[in-house]
Scaffold this motif. Structure first.
Motif, short mmCIF file in Angstrom:
data_model
loop_
_atom_site.label_atom_id
_atom_site.label_comp_id
_atom_site.label_asym_id
_atom_site.label_seq_id
_atom_site.Cartn_x
_atom_site.Cartn_y
_atom_site.Cartn_z
N LEU A 177 91.49 69.46 62.13
CA LEU A 177 92.63 70.23 61.63
C LEU A 177 93.91 69.85 62.36
O LEU A 177 93.89 69.37 63.50
CB LEU A 177 92.37 71.73 61.81
CG LEU A 177 91.21 72.34 61.01
CD1 LEU A 177 91.04 73.80 61.39
CD2 LEU A 177 91.43 72.19 59.52
N ASN A 178 95.04 70.08 61.69
CA ASN A 178 96.31 69.89 62.39
C ASN A 178 96.58 71.10 63.29
O ASN A 178 95.82 72.06 63.31
CB ASN A 178 97.45 69.68 61.39
CG ASN A 178 97.63 70.85 60.43
OD1 ASN A 178 97.46 72.00 60.80
ND2 ASN A 178 97.96 70.54 59.18
N ARG A 179 97.68 71.03 63.98
CA ARG A 179 97.98 72.05 65.00
C ARG A 179 98.07 73.45 64.40
O ARG A 179 97.45 74.40 64.93
CB ARG A 179 99.29 71.68 65.69
CG ARG A 179 99.78 72.69 66.70
CD ARG A 179 101.02 72.17 67.37
NE ARG A 179 101.63 73.17 68.22
CZ ARG A 179 102.66 72.92 69.02
NH1 ARG A 179 103.15 71.71 69.08
NH2 ARG A 179 103.18 73.86 69.76
N THR A 180 98.82 73.61 63.34
CA THR A 180 99.00 74.95 62.75
C THR A 180 97.68 75.51 62.23
O THR A 180 97.37 76.69 62.45
CB THR A 180 100.02 74.87 61.60
OG1 THR A 180 101.26 74.35 62.10
CG2 THR A 180 100.27 76.25 61.00
N ASP A 181 96.90 74.66 61.56
CA ASP A 181 95.62 75.13 61.02
C ASP A 181 94.65 75.52 62.13
O ASP A 181 93.85 76.45 61.98
CB ASP A 181 95.01 74.06 60.13
CG ASP A 181 95.79 73.87 58.83
OD1 ASP A 181 96.54 74.78 58.47
OD2 ASP A 181 95.68 72.80 58.21
N LYS A 182 94.71 74.79 63.25
CA LYS A 182 93.84 75.14 64.38
C LYS A 182 94.16 76.53 64.92
O LYS A 182 93.26 77.28 65.31
CB LYS A 182 93.98 74.10 65.50
CG LYS A 182 93.19 72.82 65.28
CD LYS A 182 93.34 71.89 66.46
CE LYS A 182 92.53 70.62 66.26
NZ LYS A 182 92.71 69.67 67.36
N LEU A 183 95.44 76.85 64.96
CA LEU A 183 95.84 78.16 65.48
C LEU A 183 95.22 79.28 64.66
O LEU A 183 94.59 80.21 65.19
CB LEU A 183 97.37 78.29 65.47
CG LEU A 183 98.15 77.34 66.40
CD1 LEU A 183 99.64 77.55 66.22
CD2 LEU A 183 97.75 77.55 67.84
N PHE A 184 95.41 79.20 63.34
CA PHE A 184 94.90 80.26 62.49
C PHE A 184 93.37 80.22 62.38
O PHE A 184 92.72 81.27 62.31
CB PHE A 184 95.54 80.18 61.11
CG PHE A 184 96.99 80.54 61.12
CD1 PHE A 184 97.39 81.86 61.22
CD2 PHE A 184 97.97 79.56 61.06
CE1 PHE A 184 98.74 82.21 61.24
CE2 PHE A 184 99.31 79.90 61.08
CZ PHE A 184 99.70 81.23 61.18
#
Length: 420
Positions: A129-136
């Motif tokens: 996942l990219n950074r934003t998707d990893k956060l959520f």
């Protein structure tokens, strides 16, 4: 709220955050950890295992059949980022320490084995996942796992859910995971970006070096071309032809010297310093550039007082060839470029004045920067090399210019008597 957020909760968060910073500090400064995947996994086990142990050793609270802390956060971080290998090692550490400190409890095995299986299965997809998707993804996965294991504990082990458990075990961990994954991704991006910047800087240096060599070699070639055009365009005595040929050959030799020794020019350190008669050196520069000035319809005038400085003759000529050539190129047809030198106390002042297009205040401030030029096809490298050589010979420079009226570059050197 105050009864839920206590010092032990904050301590648990501190253990986790500190370990994440330590992980990237060690990883960034130790080549051994980067050599293969196993080494990186070992470091991740250590840096998530330590806060896991500290959270268990100093829990938020101890209740009947439940020693509650934030161990799940480093456990999930390690499993999501390290996969089955790191997750299984952390699971063994967690269970062993839990049994050693507080005795065997089946609920602990069921809860963390469930978390381990699901997090390890999700790990490959999570890492892509990219950074934003990893956060959520980390936040929602943690929340769902907390709810799932709570249901398992209630259904199969008759676990009693209290308010503090809901806050500390179900609500706090998802947001803590979001914050910690954000820090991890930021640190990782910073390391990757720095690595890319180092590569870009190296490529930029190579590019500047190649362009500088091309630029510097073009100067003697321009002189050779000028003399050859003069010899071709009009008949002249044999002695004059031989003199022109001799000068052309000298310039070709100079081009070869530049190519062979340009690394020295990139970081000038004169190998040989001597007393230079400034007038003679500038006369030589003016003589070399006279054909180029005629080609551009510019009058080149040289007038000097007898002055002496200490420096490297090759560097001195290279510097003023660049500066005078730039002035000629900036001067329209019929204009004048004047090269002069004078002695003033313990200083030798060399001035290059032209009646060219002039420079703005911004252009003056950027004079000497690579790839900045007032010429349409200029590279700015001639001025860059000239400025560097002036500084090498302990000189200073300043520019006075007015748009459409001309520019004067004044270079000041300590006289030979001062340095003697």
């Amino acid at each position: 709220m105050g009864t839920y957020i206590n010092q032990n909760l904050l301590n648990n968060l501190f253990y986790i955050l500190s370990s994440m910073f330590v992980y990237y500090f060690i990883y960034d400064h130790g080549k051994w950890w980067k050599t293969n995947t196993r080494h990186k996994q070992l470091l991740l086990i250590i840096c998530t295992g330590v806060p896991l142990l500290l959270c268990m050793k100093f829990p938020i609270y101890i209740a009947y059949n439940c020693v509650h802390d934030l161990r799940q956060i480093p456990f999930l971080i390690g499993t999501l980022y390290g996969g089955w290998t790191v997750g299984s090692a952390l699971l063994l550490i967690l269970l062993a320490v839990r049994f050693f400190f507080y005795g065997f409890q089946p609920i602990t095995v069921a809860v963390y084995f469930t978390m381990f299986i699901i997090a390890a299965l999700a790990s490959p997809a999570f890492r892509r996942l990219n950074r934003t998707d990893k956060l959520f993804a980390s936040m929602w996965l943690t929340l769902l796992l907390d709810i799932l294991v709570t249901v398992i504990a209630v259904v199969f082990f008759d676990f009693q859910v209290i308010d503090s458990y809901i806050f500390d075990f179900i609500l706090v961990p998802p947001f803590a995971m979001l914050f910690i994954v954000y820090i991890l991704e930021t640190l990782k991006d910073a390391i990757i970006m720095r690595s890319k910047l180092v590569k870009i800087e190296k490529m930029e240096i190579v590019s500047q070096l190649a362009a500088s060599i091309s630029h510097e070699v073009r100067n003697p070639l321009t002189v050779v071309r000028g003399f050859l055009q003069l010899m071709k365009s009009q008949p002249m005595p044999k002695e004059t032809q031989e003199r022109y040929m001799h000068i052309a050959l000298e310039e070709i030799d100079r081009a070869e010297t530049i190519i062979n020794n340009y690394l020295t020019f990139a970081k000038p350190t004169p190998k040989k310093e001597e007393v230079l008669i400034v007038g003679q050196e500038l006369e030589r520069v003016a003589h070399l550039l006279q054909p180029f000035a005629r080609m551009n319809g510019v009058h080149l005038i040289e007038k000097c007082q007898p002055c002496m400085i200490i420096g490297n003759a090759e560097y001195f000529r290279q510097c003023f060839l660049n500066l005078v050539k730039n002035s000629i190129e900036a001067t329209p047809i019929g204009g004048t470029v004047t090269v002069s030198c004078s002695c003033k106390g313990e200083e030798v002042i060399v001035a290059i004045a032209d009646t060219g297009i002039g420079m703005t205040a911004e252009q003056i401030s950027r004079f000497g920067e690579p790839y900045f030029s007032t010429k349409e096809k200029g590279t700015g490298l001639g001025a860059m090399v000239a400025v560097k050589l002036i500084e090498t010979m302990n000189g200073t420079w300043k520019i006075d210019s007015k748009i459409q009226k001309g520019t004067t570059i004044t270079i000041t050197f300590p006289s030979a008597t001062t340095r003697g």
